[in-house]
Enzyme design. Structure first.
Site, mmCIF file in Angstrom:
data_model
loop_
_atom_site.group_PDB
_atom_site.id
_atom_site.type_symbol
_atom_site.label_atom_id
_atom_site.label_comp_id
_atom_site.label_asym_id
_atom_site.label_seq_id
_atom_site.Cartn_x
_atom_site.Cartn_y
_atom_site.Cartn_z
ATOM 1 N N HIS A 121 0.859 -1.181 0.000
ATOM 2 C CA HIS A 121 0.000 0.000 0.000
ATOM 3 C C HIS A 121 0.896 1.232 0.000
ATOM 4 O O HIS A 121 1.863 1.285 0.750
ATOM 5 C CB HIS A 121 -0.879 -0.030 1.251
ATOM 6 C CG HIS A 121 -2.009 0.947 1.231
ATOM 7 N ND1 HIS A 121 -1.815 2.307 1.315
ATOM 8 C CD2 HIS A 121 -3.348 0.770 1.129
ATOM 9 C CE1 HIS A 121 -2.994 2.911 1.269
ATOM 10 N NE2 HIS A 121 -3.941 2.008 1.157
ATOM 11 N N ARG B 295 -6.763 10.369 0.209
ATOM 12 C CA ARG B 295 -6.607 10.864 -1.171
ATOM 13 C C ARG B 295 -7.964 11.016 -1.847
ATOM 14 O O ARG B 295 -8.171 11.919 -2.647
ATOM 15 C CB ARG B 295 -5.683 9.931 -1.958
ATOM 16 C CG ARG B 295 -4.216 10.094 -1.553
ATOM 17 C CD ARG B 295 -3.327 8.987 -2.114
ATOM 18 N NE ARG B 295 -3.411 7.772 -1.316
ATOM 19 C CZ ARG B 295 -3.316 6.545 -1.813
ATOM 20 N NH1 ARG B 295 -3.146 6.367 -3.107
ATOM 21 N NH2 ARG B 295 -3.388 5.506 -1.010
#
Ligand code: FAD
Ligand code: SF4
Ligand code: SF4
Ligand code: FES
Lengths: 604, 262
Positions: free
Chosen positions: A236, A256
């Protein structure tokens, strides 16, 4: 052995995360007796940690969404080595599974018209993730747990399965020990569902907990089932990197999705510099368009921060290696900048990302509403797992099923965020349903006493070791360091060969690992046993990564940086050979039916 | 690359023992910047006390496994930075006290799972839309979402004097499960009625609003004000309100008054 307590169930589910709970609920609905075993307390499995959301084409936020788009997104994200049938079933059935959670009491965030709200996530074309702030996994596991405990399922908490037992070719039971007292439980079962999650503890920097030692993978492999795609590990892109002691803890992609941007130490949004060709038409041209996307503008494309995880992780690594990283070896993730765009930004951030706010405040002394975070890649998810039939989730061992993270298929070379929680529900249900059916029709099996005795003896053997001078923890740490360095995000032939040699040495050390104390709640003993699993999955990862001489999704080879069309047509299958050696075979991916091909074409 | 973290020696005074008793044992261990108590305990486990029993999972305050009493305060070990504690004296770490000991820092919390099983499960009203779905406003779910943040760390159970000092486990479900009942009762879709259970079996009356539970909740759930007090009010309205008493004389089978839900 005298101290073995026997329990009998039609279906035994190993693992009480989202997949195991969903499977147990479904099997029990079929009217068979169900046992559910887990290593921790109920409700503490990894699923509780999931943050961002559950992917399902509900089309509540963008009416253009449907299963076909979700299917095409999943295949694109997986670089087309997915099991297309699983990707199809998953996309088709996820909406019903999410609505079912609501009927069982889950309280998702709402749209203005009162329906389940959905958010943007990497690789998903439309806002698709049903969520509850950034604690979606907690909502999901608690809903399943609270629903499940009223369904007559027998739960065995803090109980670890060490061996699967067979009657001829068929599955027949499992041997486990209780953590509390170290007593043996022998389960007789007609069908077993593995739902044990992942393997993250094979690596040093990981978002995963102590439970992720690849138990289900190894139990299945040792019993004669096949593993597939073990080279594909998801790193990740955004884990915490500082302070050192919290390194690896996840920073949800939701940051995000809510408008957070990645910056290097020059303040540059470097993600705009490298957008893969097959995503160009779907990516924002500039910062302004990216922001509009995060605000729900349907005519805008997503910002490059929301490209697939494998790609973002590599871009971050490149910035760091080129000397453009942050002080502690990562890059900056900035969400506080949105105060330029919206009033009350700090309140908005706290509302949308409460656990992230909390996590940085308490562990990093950082206020994310006023300062950027420092982030870097962390080992997060294993795409590879037990090879199963797409519809029934049964492995090649009759009666042995697998679902959730420990099974393989839906994700291909890279999983899209949010596709795991939906995978757990869709295939957990299927595994439970088919295991229930199988158990109803199955003829009785018998266990062989010598198999039980051998498994029990193996489990207790660490107490009899003489002479060794190192404990299991140091061996585990050395393995994690080695896998991180030699079979991590960027891989090379010679390094992986060294890793194979290293694994051989670690296996020898593991056999001698010394433990102290007795059988009661003894983590040293448990760790000594876990080493067998960690070493098995590490070997599978390394061997497959050596064979796949190309780069694709979660598997990146510095010495073969491009995709190779020939490798795009095969999956790597791992199994135990007749001499006990690990074999890796390239198995062609079955031809996709024309209608699915057409969907992919249309969505290009 | 990474800054070298400065290290310092601290003493952890960890309770070792089981149901038959035990005592504190001191361990010296080096700690670096940002380390949490759980890290230090793990370090001791890896190097000095390999069989030291401790529960944990997420190491990020999300699973509620690592509850303990640190210098006498009920806390999550994974969310307590050592730098925030005085390090010139030993840091004491002991298991939570409201439940029986299993070994070292691990306690037997199974009672909590039994209690939850007894509480009437969620029972939704008929769907609002033809496709089987419901409509709820965000404003209507905010409060329930607060309760559903609970990570079942049982720290609130640990500090509640009704359980800890008076051992009323048989008559009182404790703050955690009052939060759970509140989450069900205030769920906009739920139709089940738990007030009688709450009054009789669950012992909501034992709570005398000391708010100790609210103070320790790592999820910052306002347990007392938002969950327990409204539940107490509902019980009072239902059982001690003249209109409701009349209603119950007419409908002895406890048919709810229309609109008793918010
Ligand atoms: C921090 C974090 C955030 C995430 N966020 C998201 C997200 O937003 N969206 C998303 O889709 N995915 C997310 N994921 C991924 C997702 O949470 C996991 O892939 C998923 O929860 C795995 O579920 P599972 O049911 O397969 O296994 P788990 O939930 O891990 O459960 C495994 C179970 O198996 C048991 N078990 C294991 N071995 C044994 C054994 N030997 N004997 C008995 N029991 C055993 C364990 O005790 C446990 O109960 C996230 C993952 C992490 C770590
Ligand atoms: S407020 Fe009530 S439930 Fe909370 S600690 Fe005090 S007495 Fe116990
Ligand atoms: S209410 Fe708070 S203190 Fe109590 S169990 Fe839940 S999270 Fe823990
Ligand atoms: S380990 Fe999960 S809350 Fe501490």
């Amino acid at each position: 052995m005298a101290d073995i307590q026997t329990h009998e169930h039609d279906v035994l589910v190993i693992g009480a995360g989202g997949a195991g709970l969903r499977a147990a609920i479904e099997a029990s609905a079929a009217g068979v007796s169900v046992g559910l075993v887990c290593k921790s307390l109920l409700g503490k499995a990894h699923t509780v940690m999931a943050e961002g959301g559950i992917a399902a084409a509900l089309a509540n936020v963008d009416e253009r969404d449907n299963w076909k788009v979700h299917f095409a997104d999943t295949m694109r994200g997986g670089q087309y080595v997915n099991n297309w049938r699983m990707a199809q079933l998953h996309a088709q059935e996820a909406p019903a599974r999410v609505r079912e959670l609501e009927a069982w009491g889950a309280v998702f965030d709402r749209t203005a018209d009162g329906r389940i709200l959905q958010r943007n996530f990497g690789g998903h074309r439309y806002p698709r993730l049903a969520h509850v702030g950034d604690r979606t996994g907690l909502e999901m596991i608690r809903t399943l747990q609270d629903h499940g405990v009223h369904k007559g399922i027998t739960v065995y908490m803090e109980t670890t399965v060490v061996r699967l037992l067979k009657d001829g070719d068929r599955i027949a039971g499992a041997l486990a020990y209780t953590r509390e007292r170290g007593r043996f439980l022998l389960f007789k079962a007609k069908a077993i569902v593995l739902a044990t999650g992942g393997i993250g503890k094979a690596y040093k920097i990981t978002s995963n907990s102590w439970e992720y030692t690849g138990d289900g993978h190894t139990l299945a492999y040792d019993a004669g089932a096949e593993l597939q795609d073990m080279e594909f590990i998801q790193f990740h892109p955004t884990g915490m990197i500082w302070p050192l002691s919290v390194r690896g803890i996840l920073v949800t992609e939701g940051v995000r999705g809510e408008g957070g941007v990645l910056l290097n130490n020059k303040g540059e949004r470097f993600m705009f510099n490298d957008i893969p060709d097959n995503y160009k038409s779907q990516t924002a041209k500039d910062a302004e368009e990216g922001w509009r996307y995060c605000q729900g503008d349907k005519n805008a494309n997503r910002p490059p921060e929301l490209l697939t995880r494998d790609h973002v992780a590599r871009c971050i690594l490149r910035e760091v290696r080129a000397g453009r990283g942050s002080p502690h070896g990562g890059v900056y993730l900035d969400i506080q900048w949105i105060k330029e765009k919206i009033p009350n930004a700090p309140e908005h951030i706290k509302k949308k990302l409460p656990s992230m706010y909390h996590q940085f405040k308490e562990l990093g002394d950082i206020d994310i509403t006023t300062e950027p975070m420092e982030v870097g890649p962390t080992t997060h998810y294993v795409m590879g797992g037990v090879k199963v039939d797409a519809d029934s989730q049964m492995s090649r061992i009759p009666g042995l099923f697998a679902c959730g993270e420990c099974a393989v298929g839906i994700n291909g070379a890279n999983r899209l965020g949010g596709n795991s929680l939906s995978d757990l529900l869709v295939f957990g249900k299927r595994a439970g349903e088919y295991a229930g059916k199988y158990a109803k029709d199955a003829k009785p099996t018998t266990l062989r006493q010598e198999d039980v005795d051998a498994a029990a003896k193996w489990t207790l053997e660490p107490f009899d070791r003489q002479g060794g001078d190192e404990g299991p923890y140091i061996i585990q740490q050395d393995l994690q360091d080695m896998m991180q360095d030699l079979v991590g995000i960027v891989r090379k032939e010679d390094e992986m060969q060294r890793a194979l040699e290293g694994l051989g040495k670690l296996k020898e050390r593991a056999k001698k690992a010394k433990i102290v104390g007795n059988r009661e709640y003894n983590p040293g003993w448990h760790t000594a046993l876990d080493l067998h699993n960690l070493l098995t999955v590490s070997e599978a990862i390394t061997r497959c990564a050596l064979v796949r001489k190309e780069s694709r999704g979660g598997h990146f080879r510095e010495d073969f940086q491009d995709k190779d069309a020939a490798f795009g047509k095969v999956n790597l299958v791992t199994r135990k050979g007749p001499d006990g050696e690990m074999q890796v075979e390239q198995v062609p991916i079955p031809e996709m039916p024309a209608e699915l091909k057409q969907i992919i074409e249309e969505m290009k | 690359m990474a800054e070298t973290a400065t290290t310092q020696m601290v003493t952890l005074r960890i309770w070792r023992g089981d149901a038959n008793g035990g005592s504190f044992v001191d361990y010296q261990t080096p700690v670096s910047h940002g380390m949490v108590v759980l890290d230090a305990v793990h370090q001791v486990q890896a190097t000095q006390a390999m069989d030291l029993a401790v529960r944990w999972n997420c190491k990020a305050g999300k699973c509620g496994s690592c509850s303990a009493e640190i210098n006498g305060n009920p806390r999550l070990m994974c969310m307590t930075q050592i730098a925030h504690l005085p390090t010139d004296q030993p840091i004491t770490i002991e298991p939570i006290q409201a439940f029986p000991s299993i070994k070292d820092l691990v306690t037997d919390v199974s009672w909590n799972y039994e209690v939850k099983k007894r509480i009437k499960p969620f029972q939704p009203r008929e769907p609002d839309a033809a496709d089987g779905t419901w409509r709820m406003e965000q404003a209507d779910v905010d409060r329930v979402q607060e309760f559903r943040k609970c990570i079942e760390c049982f720290l609130c159970q640990d500090v509640c004097h009704v359980l800890r000092d008076h051992h009323k486990h048989a008559e009182f479900i404790g703050p955690r499960f009052l939060v759970h009942v509140a989450a069900l009762e205030m769920h906009p879709l739920d139709t089940a009625d738990r007030l009688e259970d709450l009054k009789d079996r669950d012992g909501v009356g034992y709570c005398n609003i000391t708010k100790c539970c609210t103070k320790v909740c790592p999820e910052h759930i306002t347990i007392t004000d938002n969950a327990i007090i409204p539940l107490k009010e509902r019980v009072v309205d239902e059982y001690y309100d003249p209109l409701m008493m009349l209603w119950r004389m007419i409908f002895p089978k406890r048919q709810p008054l229309p609109m008793v839900k918010p």
